[in-house]
Scaffold this active site. Structure first.
Site, PDB file in Angstrom:
ATOM      1  N   ARG A 175      -7.637  -2.714 -13.644  1.00 30.76           N
ATOM      2  CA  ARG A 175      -8.297  -3.607 -12.686  1.00 30.76           C
ATOM      3  C   ARG A 175      -8.449  -2.950 -11.315  1.00 30.76           C
ATOM      4  O   ARG A 175      -7.546  -2.291 -10.812  1.00 30.76           O
ATOM      5  CB  ARG A 175      -7.478  -4.888 -12.556  1.00 30.76           C
ATOM      6  CG  ARG A 175      -8.048  -5.916 -11.571  1.00 30.76           C
ATOM      7  CD  ARG A 175      -7.408  -5.846 -10.202  1.00 30.76           C
ATOM      8  NE  ARG A 175      -7.843  -6.948  -9.336  1.00 30.76           N
ATOM      9  CZ  ARG A 175      -7.570  -7.022  -8.035  1.00 30.76           C
ATOM     10  NH1 ARG A 175      -6.867  -6.065  -7.461  1.00 30.76           N
ATOM     11  NH2 ARG A 175      -7.993  -8.046  -7.315  1.00 30.76           N
ATOM     12  N   THR A 190      -4.586  -0.331  -0.485  1.00 35.26           N
ATOM     13  CA  THR A 190      -3.840  -1.360  -1.219  1.00 35.26           C
ATOM     14  C   THR A 190      -3.214  -0.828  -2.502  1.00 35.26           C
ATOM     15  O   THR A 190      -3.652   0.191  -3.044  1.00 35.26           O
ATOM     16  CB  THR A 190      -4.767  -2.538  -1.577  1.00 35.26           C
ATOM     17  OG1 THR A 190      -3.996  -3.609  -2.099  1.00 35.26           O
ATOM     18  CG2 THR A 190      -5.798  -2.122  -2.614  1.00 35.26           C
ATOM     19  N   THR A 236      -2.932  -6.232   0.990  1.00 35.95           N
ATOM     20  CA  THR A 236      -3.698  -5.085   1.454  1.00 35.95           C
ATOM     21  C   THR A 236      -3.381  -4.792   2.922  1.00 35.95           C
ATOM     22  O   THR A 236      -2.974  -5.681   3.655  1.00 35.95           O
ATOM     23  CB  THR A 236      -5.194  -5.402   1.312  1.00 35.95           C
ATOM     24  OG1 THR A 236      -5.439  -5.814  -0.020  1.00 35.95           O
ATOM     25  CG2 THR A 236      -6.063  -4.219   1.634  1.00 35.95           C
ATOM     26  N   THR A 253      -8.659  -8.695   3.147  1.00 38.62           N
ATOM     27  CA  THR A 253      -7.498  -8.835   2.287  1.00 38.62           C
ATOM     28  C   THR A 253      -7.583 -10.200   1.609  1.00 38.62           C
ATOM     29  O   THR A 253      -7.778 -11.211   2.267  1.00 38.62           O
ATOM     30  CB  THR A 253      -6.175  -8.724   3.081  1.00 38.62           C
ATOM     31  OG1 THR A 253      -5.079  -9.027   2.215  1.00 38.62           O
ATOM     32  CG2 THR A 253      -6.136  -9.647   4.285  1.00 38.62           C
ATOM     33  N   GLY A 254      -7.467 -10.225   0.308  1.00 29.86           N
ATOM     34  CA  GLY A 254      -7.569 -11.499  -0.387  1.00 29.86           C
ATOM     35  C   GLY A 254      -7.722 -11.313  -1.881  1.00 29.86           C
ATOM     36  O   GLY A 254      -7.483 -10.231  -2.413  1.00 29.86           O
ATOM     37  N   SER A 312       0.879  -1.164   0.000  1.00 25.15           N
ATOM     38  CA  SER A 312       0.000   0.000   0.000  1.00 25.15           C
ATOM     39  C   SER A 312       0.914   1.211   0.000  1.00 25.15           C
ATOM     40  O   SER A 312       1.983   1.179   0.590  1.00 25.15           O
ATOM     41  CB  SER A 312      -0.908   0.021   1.238  1.00 25.15           C
ATOM     42  OG  SER A 312      -0.149   0.182   2.421  1.00 25.15           O
TER      43      SER A 312
END
Length: 356
Positions: free
Chosen positions: A248, A238, A220, A271-272, A95
């Site tokens: 994206r 992030t 993230t 986060t993922g 980030s």
């Protein structure tokens, strides 16, 4: 009154804590905070002891920044900003200054923030010159009639708001650039020119590069905080995914997917693999299970992350917090950088899946 008497009794019987520290009035709450720094294949023995110590120190410092705000009767929103500012400036995390590069050789940053007391929210996507995207997200929430701004428009708004603007090269780190080169090579795509103003090319430890690719797949950072006024807030920031293409955008700036806060239920930061978190609206789904089905926070978090997300082949994790001070985290990856603290309690910093 009963709550006050219980707090006083606990204070009197607990060594090492003063009555002033633990007792509270009927009109106040104990503060609490929970933080994540990304999830992934983070396994014991994969990091050097020195690098592990760096991460633990960074997470402890993040807790300390949040504690300073909350212990001074600051708001949960202010604590979110203070914590994430430091993480956005730390190249250990994906980030801000540690953000990964897109396939075009750019750092495109996303962030969001939400106030559980009012359900007001702000988010930004694809910004490239704002030093602290989390502060831009808050400015969108506080000073505009919109919820999400993206790209050049978001940066124009940032300048109008007097936020700090930096050249794109400020976000450059050699290991993130090398990771992007490696990813593009595997995809058979051309390597872009180094950004203007970036330092001269330097060597990287390829073993460390491989670890980074596993550990920071979901890099993230996020925070959920509860202040003494009893309000919760959540925020996430992030750089996205390495070598992402075509503008994206993942879940982090999407309210309800990567970030959610509601005083009626809970606050969540995720986060993922963002595509799966968006499809499942993970953050708001956890809070809905708490509010509408009466699940405990941990049960709701585990149902969404360990069962529902896995059923979609999604991976990652969350941190979460209720207005009553209940803290939970859940992740279906081998590890997640995470930390928590409640007023009057000890700080907890963890990395691996077998840590509490």
């Amino acid at each position: 009154m009963l709550r006050y008497l219980i707090a006083v009794a606990l204070a009197a019987s607990t060594l090492g804590h003063t009555t002033a520290a633990l007792a509270q009035t009927e009109d106040s709450a104990n503060w609490a905070i929970v933080i994540h720094g990304g999830a992934g294949v983070i396994e014991r023995g994969a990091m050097t002891p020195e690098r592990e110590a760096e991460y633990r120190a960074a997470m402890a410092a993040a807790l300390a920044r949040g504690e300073a705000v909350l212990d001074g009767d600051g708001s949960a929103l202010d604590a979110i900003e203070a914590v994430i500012h430091g993480l956005e400036d730390d190249p250990l995390f994906n980030s801000g200054r540690g953000a990964v590069f897109t396939a075009a050789g750019r750092n495109e940053l996303d962030a969001s923030i939400m106030d559980g007391a009012t359900l007001n929210a702000g988010a930004v996507a694809g910004v490239t010159q704002v030093r602290h995207p989390i502060s831009l997200a808050r400015a969108v929430m506080d000073n505009s009639r919109h919820v999400m701004l993206q790209g050049e428009g978001a940066e124009t708004f940032a300048r109008e708001q007097g936020l700090e603007i930096v050249p794109p090269a400020w976000f450059f780190t050699e290991r993130r650039w090398a990771a992007m080169e490696q990813a593009l090579g595997a995809l058979g795509l051309d390597i872009p020119a180094r950004p203007e103003g970036a330092p001269a090319a330097a060597g990287v430890d390829h073993g460390e590069l491989e670890r980074d690719a596993r550990e920071h797949r979901f890099g993230t950072v996020g925070v959920v905080a509860l202040d003494r006024a009893g309000n919760i807030a959540a925020g996430t920031s992030t750089g996205g995914t390495t070598a992402k293409r075509w503008g994206r955008v993942g879940d982090s700036p999407i309210i309800g997917a990567g970030t959610y806060a509601n005083n009626a239920s809970c606050g969540v930061s995720a986060t993922g693999t963002g595509e799966y978190f968006i499809r499942l609206t993970v953050a708001s789904r956890v809070c809905a299970l708490v509010e509408l089905q009466g699940l405990s926070l941990q049960a709701a978090a585990d149902q969404v992350i360990m069962d529902e997300l896995r059923a979609l082949d999604g991976d990652g994790g969350i941190v979460a917090l209720t207005p009553a001070g209940e803290i939970a985290w859940s992740f279906n990856t081998p590890g997640m950088y995470r930390a928590r603290q409640s007023e009057g309690g000890e700080a907890v910093v963890a990395i691996y899946g077998d840590e509490d």
